[in-house]
Write an enzyme that holds these catalytic residues in place. Structure first.
Site, PDB file in Angstrom:
ATOM      1  N   SER A  89      -6.114 -14.523  49.129  1.00  0.00           N
ATOM      2  CA  SER A  89      -6.755 -15.195  50.223  1.00  0.00           C
ATOM      3  C   SER A  89      -5.845 -15.575  51.312  1.00  0.00           C
ATOM      4  O   SER A  89      -4.559 -15.746  50.940  1.00  0.00           O
ATOM      5  CB  SER A  89      -7.555 -16.385  49.725  1.00  0.00           C
ATOM      6  OG  SER A  89      -6.658 -17.351  49.539  1.00  0.00           O
ATOM      7  N   ASP A  90      -6.207 -15.805  52.417  1.00  0.00           N
ATOM      8  CA  ASP A  90      -5.443 -16.272  53.403  1.00  0.00           C
ATOM      9  C   ASP A  90      -5.284 -17.803  53.025  1.00  0.00           C
ATOM     10  O   ASP A  90      -6.098 -18.051  52.189  1.00  0.00           O
ATOM     11  CB  ASP A  90      -6.048 -16.172  54.887  1.00  0.00           C
ATOM     12  CG  ASP A  90      -4.898 -16.402  56.025  1.00  0.00           C
ATOM     13  OD1 ASP A  90      -3.866 -16.951  55.592  1.00  0.00           O
ATOM     14  OD2 ASP A  90      -5.280 -16.107  57.118  1.00  0.00           O
ATOM     15  N   TRP A  91      -4.373 -18.523  53.351  1.00  0.00           N
ATOM     16  CA  TRP A  91      -4.026 -19.876  52.813  1.00  0.00           C
ATOM     17  C   TRP A  91      -5.126 -20.781  53.392  1.00  0.00           C
ATOM     18  O   TRP A  91      -5.340 -21.102  54.385  1.00  0.00           O
ATOM     19  CB  TRP A  91      -2.671 -20.294  53.170  1.00  0.00           C
ATOM     20  CG  TRP A  91      -1.446 -19.929  52.120  1.00  0.00           C
ATOM     21  CD1 TRP A  91      -0.440 -20.856  51.694  1.00  0.00           C
ATOM     22  CD2 TRP A  91      -1.052 -18.807  51.732  1.00  0.00           C
ATOM     23  NE1 TRP A  91       0.290 -20.135  50.875  1.00  0.00           N
ATOM     24  CE2 TRP A  91      -0.189 -18.763  50.816  1.00  0.00           C
ATOM     25  CE3 TRP A  91      -1.777 -17.260  51.805  1.00  0.00           C
ATOM     26  CZ2 TRP A  91       0.646 -17.751  50.075  1.00  0.00           C
ATOM     27  CZ3 TRP A  91      -1.162 -16.050  51.113  1.00  0.00           C
ATOM     28  CH2 TRP A  91      -0.047 -16.482  50.154  1.00  0.00           C
ATOM     29  N   GLY A  92      -5.904 -21.227  52.155  1.00  0.00           N
ATOM     30  CA  GLY A  92      -7.054 -21.976  52.398  1.00  0.00           C
ATOM     31  C   GLY A  92      -8.315 -21.107  52.551  1.00  0.00           C
ATOM     32  O   GLY A  92      -9.240 -21.783  53.036  1.00  0.00           O
ATOM     33  N   GLY A  93      -8.386 -19.827  52.678  1.00  0.00           N
ATOM     34  CA  GLY A  93      -9.202 -19.023  53.085  1.00  0.00           C
ATOM     35  C   GLY A  93     -10.184 -18.707  51.800  1.00  0.00           C
ATOM     36  O   GLY A  93     -11.222 -18.115  51.994  1.00  0.00           O
TER      37      GLY A  93
END
Length: 803
Positions: A228-232
């Site tokens: 995932s993108d960071w926090g995604g």
């Protein structure tokens, strides 16, 4: 049979669940004596390895690294071999710092030139973006380091990027926003891929089975893992269920416990979890993690690679009366703050701690010109300073030519923030206009990661766009100015006359959850050429100090050949571009599309035959009825050009295929008359009813509502928090340096409070906060306190169990 069946059989359910989330901001979980942790670092154009205080916005310090030109710059080279060299240099640097995964390249399409992150992306064209991305991936992975192309997919604005829903018709999605990734995956074979923050047609990217399983793995043959993108990470169980392997950063105990509970309840089959773990382990075990393969960095070599990449990517946009190259001993004045304090990279997670940054003033003494001096000329913050301007004019009057270094400052192009316009700061424009009134020829050197309006273009003698050239951009620019390097860069994006010419520009960035991709396939040059709308500089444009003649086009079933001759007096490189169109198509489609290119080096008077083969993407379109790629039968226009508008040779070819019924009765789309497109037209193109929008005081906010949506909250205190954030943001923007942390918080959804706090906040705590926001303050506060202590205990137990 799983690739790592024996190892997986030895893992406990807790260990397998742990592997689906990070152990820290940048590292995965390690399992003693079985599985090492891998380290990931930002790195689209230079490594950003943080070893101290960590963040994902580039705010805290990182290890020294080489800053290469950004993707927007490199794409102007149209040189896959060159980009591969940059990738290899980047990969070697990662090896030296014990980084296993470089989080890049960025592949997203430049849907709108105001996107704040366009400097990190290659092009408005998916074919060019895919080819450049594949070359970068191959270069990085040639060193044993893994590449992670991003952000998959349709991530095209920074505003509300974690809580927006990209609504795109299926043909446009496949042909524009996925073809770039398809080429990069099939030709680059990345070991990792990063999903995007946003939803695509109502489903978050990291839990989108259609994208991650049906297309990425089954259709394209992707063998790596999806991070995932960071926090995604939205719904962690849904992500694992539908193809997401790893949620970053760490979710503490919360993420793994969600997986464990889902497996025990039967919501998630353990076989599915095993599959996700297997896909992850295959890459981890083949990585450099734990193998003590670190090496020394040859910083001089790295700098030379950065220099070469910058020099090959510079675009000459204007050269009246052969003002350039500068003759030896020419008296040159350098003007502009950027000449001494260069703008060479963007802001945000890609920010590189560069150690060998050059500037135009310091490198001027090494040039064969007569350097007569430097004046700042303008304030970087946009404030008008007449004394600086007057000093610049005085210096220009003493010179044979005046080189003004202009462009956009660091905060103008940044992750988390879209541009407000396409203009240079007013004080820079005023200075250019003032200098143009002198008798001295003016050469404008631009530093920016994307498109700039140039209403002053007719007043200056030459314009050279260096984009963001990295740490060696200054000496590379001098190479072009003095003629040591014959410029060969070609624009990878269209420069419109004004922003008003950009279709649906007033709607960008969309401030509501649903982002309507109303332009359909008409992005960039696909719109301008089809609508016959004039532009400042067309896609593929770039001048040289020599000239080239094209002749002898031959079209065969396998591809095209043609002769290209250098008709000037200097050796140089020419980028020959292949465009294909079908004037009698029954489909809604652009007039012409890039389908191939090659770069040829020619000595004066030399001629060479170029060969561009047709590949599987040359004639295809995506048929939504059969959900497959097809070819429309008939005659196609074969166009060879020096840019999309400068077509030098024309031919035709007849392709077998299927007969196509006329497109929907969408006259405005067929003519690319987008100014007349209605919401009903887009709904018909989209193929389904558009979701309703509701924004009113007192509405119920949900876990994917943004913090900014507290302006509509039922609770008055929540509305006060919104007002405070809004005021604080406005105050920081007034200083010319918007607070990226505040901006991130303002645009993030409530769920990100749990996803971005390393497990210190649970989703139960977030739901309690939402209960408070939605008007049940005291009961919500009680729940928040209870869940706080529950979460703290849960994390302690988990840490003890996993230690």
């Amino acid at each position: 049979m799983l690739n790592n069946q024996k190892i997986i059989e030895q893992l406990t359910l807790a260990e397998k669940a742990a592997l689906t989330t990070g152990q820290s901001t940048w590292q995965t979980y390690a399992v003693a004596d079985k599985i090492p942790a891998i380290f990931m670092a930002d790195g689209p154009h230079g490594l950003r390895k943080q070893t101290g205080a960590t963040d994902h916005l580039g705010l805290n310090a990182s290890e020294p690294a080489t800053c290469f030109p950004t993707a927007a710059t490199l794409a102007n080279s149209w040189d896959e071999n060159l980009i591969g060299q940059v990738g290899a240099a980047l990969g070697n640097e990662a090896r030296a710092l014990d980084v296993q995964v470089v989080l890049g390249p960025g592949l997203n399409i430049k849907r709108n030139p105001r996107c704040g992150r366009d400097f990190e992306y290659y092009s408005e064209d998916p074919y060019l973006a895919g080819k450049m991305g594949a070359a970068m991936i191959r270069g990085i992975q040639s060193t044993g380091t893994f590449a992670s192309p991003k952000h998959f997919a349709a991530n095209n604005q920074e505003y509300r990027r974690m809580a927006s829903n990209s609504l795109i018709d299926e043909r446009t999605l496949r042909e524009l926003y996925l073809t770039n990734f398809e080429i990069a995956v099939k030709e680059g074979k990345p070991r990792v891929l990063m999903s995007a923050y946003n939803e695509i047609n109502g489903i978050y990217a990291h839990e989108n089975k259609y994208l991650l399983e049906d297309i990425l793995r089954k259709e394209w043959g992707f063998k790596g893992f999806v991070v995932s993108d960071w926090g995604g990470d939205n719904d962690h169980v849904a992500a694992v269920q539908n193809g997401g392997n790893l949620a970053m950063p760490t979710l503490g105990a919360n993420g793994p416990l969600e997986i464990i509970q889902a497996v025990k309840s039967g919501e998630l089959a353990e076989e599915t979890l095993n599959q996700r773990v297997d896909e992850l382990l295959t890459q981890i075990l083949q990585s450099t993690a734990g193998k003590n393969t670190q090496q020394q960095v040859d910083w001089s070599h790295q700098h030379q690679v950065a220099h070469k990449a910058a020099a090959e990517s510079i675009v000459l946009l204007k050269n009246k009366a052969a003002t350039l190259p500068l003759a030896d001993t020419t008296k040159v004045a350098l003007i502009g703050d950027f000449a001494k304090q260069p703008r060479y990279q963007g802001a945000g997670s890609s920010l590189v701690n560069a150690q060998q940054v050059e500037n135009m003033v310091a490198t001027a003494v090494d040039q064969p010109i007569t350097f007569i001096g430097y004046e700042q000329g303008y304030q970087r913050n946009g404030i008008v300073d007449h004394e600086l301007s007057a000093a610049a004019v005085a210096l220009a009057n003493k010179s044979d030519v005046a080189v003004i270094c202009a462009g956009l400052d660091e905060i103008s192009e940044s992750e988390g923030l879209d541009r407000t316009d396409l203009k240079l700061p007013d004080n820079q424009v005023e200075l250019i206009n003032t200098l143009a009134q002198t008798s001295t020829p003016i050469i404008v050197v631009l530093s920016a990661g994307s498109v700039i309006e140039m209403p002053w273009l007719d007043k200056v003698a030459a314009v050279v766009h260096g984009y963001l050239g990295g740490e060696a951009g200054a000496s590379a620019m001098w190479d072009v100015l003095i003629g040591k390097q014959n410029p060969s860069g070609k624009l990878a994006e269209t420069h419109p006359l004004t922003y008003e010419d950009v279709p649906f520009g007033k709607e960008y960035p969309t401030t509501q959850r649903d982002v309507y991709y109303k332009e359909g396939p008409f992005v960039g040059y696909r719109y301008y050429t089809t609508a016959e709308k004039p532009v400042r500089f067309p896609f593929g444009f770039g001048l040289s100090y020599t000239t080239f003649a094209y002749s002898d086009l031959h079209v065969a079933s396998s591809g095209v050949t043609a002769m290209v001759k250098n008709t000037g007096e200097r050796e140089g490189n020419e980028v020959v571009q292949l465009y294909i169109g079908k004037s009698d198509s029954q489909l809604i489609r652009p007039r012409r599309e890039l389908k191939g290119f090659t770069k040829v080096h020619l000595a004066p008077g030399e001629a060479k035959q170029i060969n561009i083969r047709f590949d599987d993407k040359a004639f295809r379109y995506f048929d939504v009825t059969s959900n497959s790629w097809q070819v429309e039968a008939g005659t196609y226009d074969i166009l060879i050009g020096a840019s999309v508008d400068d077509i030098r040779l024309r031919g035709t070819i007849v392709e077998a295929g299927q007969n196509v019924a006329p497109a929907l009765n969408l006259v405005h789309y067929r003519k690319a008359d987008l100014s007349q497109v209605t919401l009903a037209d887009f709904s018909a193109l989209y193929g389904q009813t558009l979701p309703a929008v509701k924004t009113e005081i007192g509405q119920q906010l949900a876990i994917n509502s943004t913090i900014a949506e507290m302006r509509y909250a039922k609770n008055w205190l929540a509305r006060q928090v919104y007002r405070y954030l809004k005021h604080a943001l406005a105050k920081s923007e007034a200083t010319g340096k918007p607070d990226l942390n505040l901006l991130f918080i303002y645009n993030m959804p409530f769920r990100a409070i749990a996803k971005m706090t390393n497990g210190q906040v649970s989703l139960d705590m977030v739901n309690a906060i939402l209960r408070m926001v939605n008007g049940h303050f005291w009961s919500g506060l009680t729940r928040l306190i209870n869940h706080y202590f529950k979460n703290r205990k849960q994390n302690k137990v988990w840490q003890k169990e996993m230690s």
